[in-house]
Design a protein around this motif. Sequence first.
Motif, PDB file in Angstrom:
ATOM      1  N   SER A  54       0.847  -1.191   0.000  1.00 30.13           N
ATOM      2  CA  SER A  54       0.000   0.000   0.000  1.00 30.13           C
ATOM      3  C   SER A  54       0.882   1.240   0.000  1.00 30.13           C
ATOM      4  O   SER A  54       1.921   1.255   0.664  1.00 30.13           O
ATOM      5  CB  SER A  54      -0.873   0.017   1.255  1.00 30.13           C
ATOM      6  OG  SER A  54      -1.523   1.260   1.389  1.00 30.13           O
ATOM      7  N   THR A  57      -3.254   4.150   1.056  1.00 28.18           N
ATOM      8  CA  THR A  57      -4.103   3.840   2.205  1.00 28.18           C
ATOM      9  C   THR A  57      -3.301   3.921   3.496  1.00 28.18           C
ATOM     10  O   THR A  57      -3.706   4.586   4.457  1.00 28.18           O
ATOM     11  CB  THR A  57      -4.760   2.464   2.027  1.00 28.18           C
ATOM     12  OG1 THR A  57      -5.409   2.427   0.763  1.00 28.18           O
ATOM     13  CG2 THR A  57      -5.782   2.190   3.113  1.00 28.18           C
ATOM     14  N   ARG A 106      -5.054  -4.268   6.464  1.00 24.13           N
ATOM     15  CA  ARG A 106      -5.188  -4.730   5.070  1.00 24.13           C
ATOM     16  C   ARG A 106      -4.693  -6.160   5.014  1.00 24.13           C
ATOM     17  O   ARG A 106      -3.624  -6.485   5.538  1.00 24.13           O
ATOM     18  CB  ARG A 106      -4.368  -3.855   4.128  1.00 24.13           C
ATOM     19  CG  ARG A 106      -4.271  -4.464   2.730  1.00 24.13           C
ATOM     20  CD  ARG A 106      -3.733  -3.513   1.718  1.00 24.13           C
ATOM     21  NE  ARG A 106      -4.689  -2.443   1.454  1.00 24.13           N
ATOM     22  CZ  ARG A 106      -4.533  -1.535   0.489  1.00 24.13           C
ATOM     23  NH1 ARG A 106      -3.480  -1.577  -0.286  1.00 24.13           N
ATOM     24  NH2 ARG A 106      -5.442  -0.597   0.297  1.00 24.13           N
ATOM     25  N   ALA A 127      -8.993  -1.942   5.799  1.00 24.44           N
ATOM     26  CA  ALA A 127      -8.239  -1.121   4.841  1.00 24.44           C
ATOM     27  C   ALA A 127      -8.020  -1.889   3.537  1.00 24.44           C
ATOM     28  O   ALA A 127      -7.062  -1.641   2.807  1.00 24.44           O
ATOM     29  CB  ALA A 127      -6.905  -0.707   5.462  1.00 24.44           C
ATOM     30  N   HIS A 134     -13.304  -2.553   0.237  1.00 24.70           N
ATOM     31  CA  HIS A 134     -12.359  -1.506   0.631  1.00 24.70           C
ATOM     32  C   HIS A 134     -13.214  -0.301   1.005  1.00 24.70           C
ATOM     33  O   HIS A 134     -13.291   0.694   0.279  1.00 24.70           O
ATOM     34  CB  HIS A 134     -11.438  -1.198  -0.552  1.00 24.70           C
ATOM     35  CG  HIS A 134     -10.212  -0.409  -0.225  1.00 24.70           C
ATOM     36  ND1 HIS A 134     -10.037   0.239   0.984  1.00 24.70           N
ATOM     37  CD2 HIS A 134      -9.091  -0.156  -0.947  1.00 24.70           C
ATOM     38  CE1 HIS A 134      -8.860   0.843   0.970  1.00 24.70           C
ATOM     39  NE2 HIS A 134      -8.267   0.624  -0.182  1.00 24.70           N
ATOM     40  N   GLN A 137     -12.016   3.421   1.038  1.00 24.93           N
ATOM     41  CA  GLN A 137     -11.784   3.940  -0.314  1.00 24.93           C
ATOM     42  C   GLN A 137     -13.111   4.368  -0.937  1.00 24.93           C
ATOM     43  O   GLN A 137     -13.214   5.433  -1.547  1.00 24.93           O
ATOM     44  CB  GLN A 137     -11.108   2.871  -1.184  1.00 24.93           C
ATOM     45  CG  GLN A 137     -10.906   3.282  -2.631  1.00 24.93           C
ATOM     46  CD  GLN A 137      -9.833   4.337  -2.835  1.00 24.93           C
ATOM     47  OE1 GLN A 137      -8.762   4.240  -2.238  1.00 24.93           O
ATOM     48  NE2 GLN A 137     -10.093   5.339  -3.666  1.00 24.93           N
ATOM     49  N   THR A 168     -12.441  -2.049  -4.471  1.00 27.21           N
ATOM     50  CA  THR A 168     -12.943  -0.673  -4.354  1.00 27.21           C
ATOM     51  C   THR A 168     -14.294  -0.559  -5.065  1.00 27.21           C
ATOM     52  O   THR A 168     -15.207   0.101  -4.582  1.00 27.21           O
ATOM     53  CB  THR A 168     -11.946   0.346  -4.959  1.00 27.21           C
ATOM     54  OG1 THR A 168     -11.898   0.195  -6.370  1.00 27.21           O
ATOM     55  CG2 THR A 168     -10.550   0.165  -4.395  1.00 27.21           C
ATOM     56  N   GLY A 284      -9.062  11.467   0.374  1.00 23.50           N
ATOM     57  CA  GLY A 284      -8.886  10.211   1.119  1.00 23.50           C
ATOM     58  C   GLY A 284      -8.347  10.480   2.510  1.00 23.50           C
ATOM     59  O   GLY A 284      -8.827   9.921   3.503  1.00 23.50           O
ATOM     60  N   ARG A 288     -10.469   9.906   5.959  1.00 27.25           N
ATOM     61  CA  ARG A 288      -9.878   9.026   6.999  1.00 27.25           C
ATOM     62  C   ARG A 288      -9.626   9.791   8.289  1.00 27.25           C
ATOM     63  O   ARG A 288      -9.687   9.216   9.380  1.00 27.25           O
ATOM     64  CB  ARG A 288      -8.615   8.364   6.452  1.00 27.25           C
ATOM     65  CG  ARG A 288      -8.989   7.300   5.428  1.00 27.25           C
ATOM     66  CD  ARG A 288      -7.829   6.619   4.762  1.00 27.25           C
ATOM     67  NE  ARG A 288      -8.329   5.571   3.886  1.00 27.25           N
ATOM     68  CZ  ARG A 288      -7.996   5.427   2.597  1.00 27.25           C
ATOM     69  NH1 ARG A 288      -7.118   6.235   2.028  1.00 27.25           N
ATOM     70  NH2 ARG A 288      -8.515   4.453   1.880  1.00 27.25           N
TER      71      ARG A 288
END
Length: 308
Positions: A54, A57, A106, A127, A134, A137, A168, A284, A288
């Motif tokens: 990643s 993320t 994740r 994640a 996801h 996202q 996603t 994003g 978050r």
Amino acid sequence: MDWRNHLVSVKQFDAAAVAALFLSAGQLETQLDCGCIEQTLQGKVLANLFYEPSTRTSSSFAAAMMRQGGTVIGINDVAYSSVSKGENLADTIRTLGCYADIIALRHHEDDATEQAAAVSPVPVINAGNGKGEHPTQALLDLYTIYRRKGTLDGLTVTLMGDLKHGRTVHSLIQLLRPHGVRVRLVAPPELALPPAYMATGDVVMSDIADAITDTDVLYVTRVQKERLSAELGGKVFDYRVDQALMRRAKADMVLMHPLPRVGEIDPAVDSDPRAAYFAQMRYGMIVRMALVRDMVLARAEVPVLRVA
Ligand code: NCD
């Protein structure tokens, strides 16, 4: 389950929950713009636990925590953790749950977040779980659409790429449903959207050149090479958004991609004002920030039961 206990799936977000989250995100976006972010997470710790690669993320979760005064334990490559000694997910989660106030996970298995949530003493955020979902996202994707279009009402959203394995897309399509958008699906037949995510009225189209003319939001994804079956492994899937295609699109279309892109969008398109994929990354972090803050602070409101 309330998403602030564990964020597993977009199914936990009804329209009211999305609206409340976006209100939080909008406030944080204003604070970010003026350089006056409230330090509400001082003394709080996020653990990033990533079993798959990643960039966006993991870094945006870390930035979301740090910009609000918190700190981060980053396990961005489990090869350097006790996972490489054979430690299972449950024990790894129990460990981080002793040190952190929230865990972003994740994992390559579709049910990893549920497994983690079942044993975690602190909130777990999905994640990205295998080819499943996801959710964070998708929430930032939806926020991007709101910020660019102001509404979802009456929009035609075209999803293009690896719709079979793209987590996603699996999350985003579920979030879009209550808003009554028209959905168009453009994918190589081998990478078609699984029937479980389809709804009456979805239009499957084979050529993006036909789909693009009345599309309001074009959401492109890469082929998830790491999730292809052995027989599809060597196959080349060829689709690409370039300037010629963009000339056929509406003047106010929004072009999105969760990134990384590996050839699906010609870099020559980047300077087109309709390209939203870089703005999407910034949104994003903002979304978050809201998620992490609301989850950690919701937790702070309930008395903590300590186990000896
Ligand atoms: C996506 C993912 O990990 O599913 N990346 C991301 O989080 N922005 C998309 C992808 O890897 O293709």
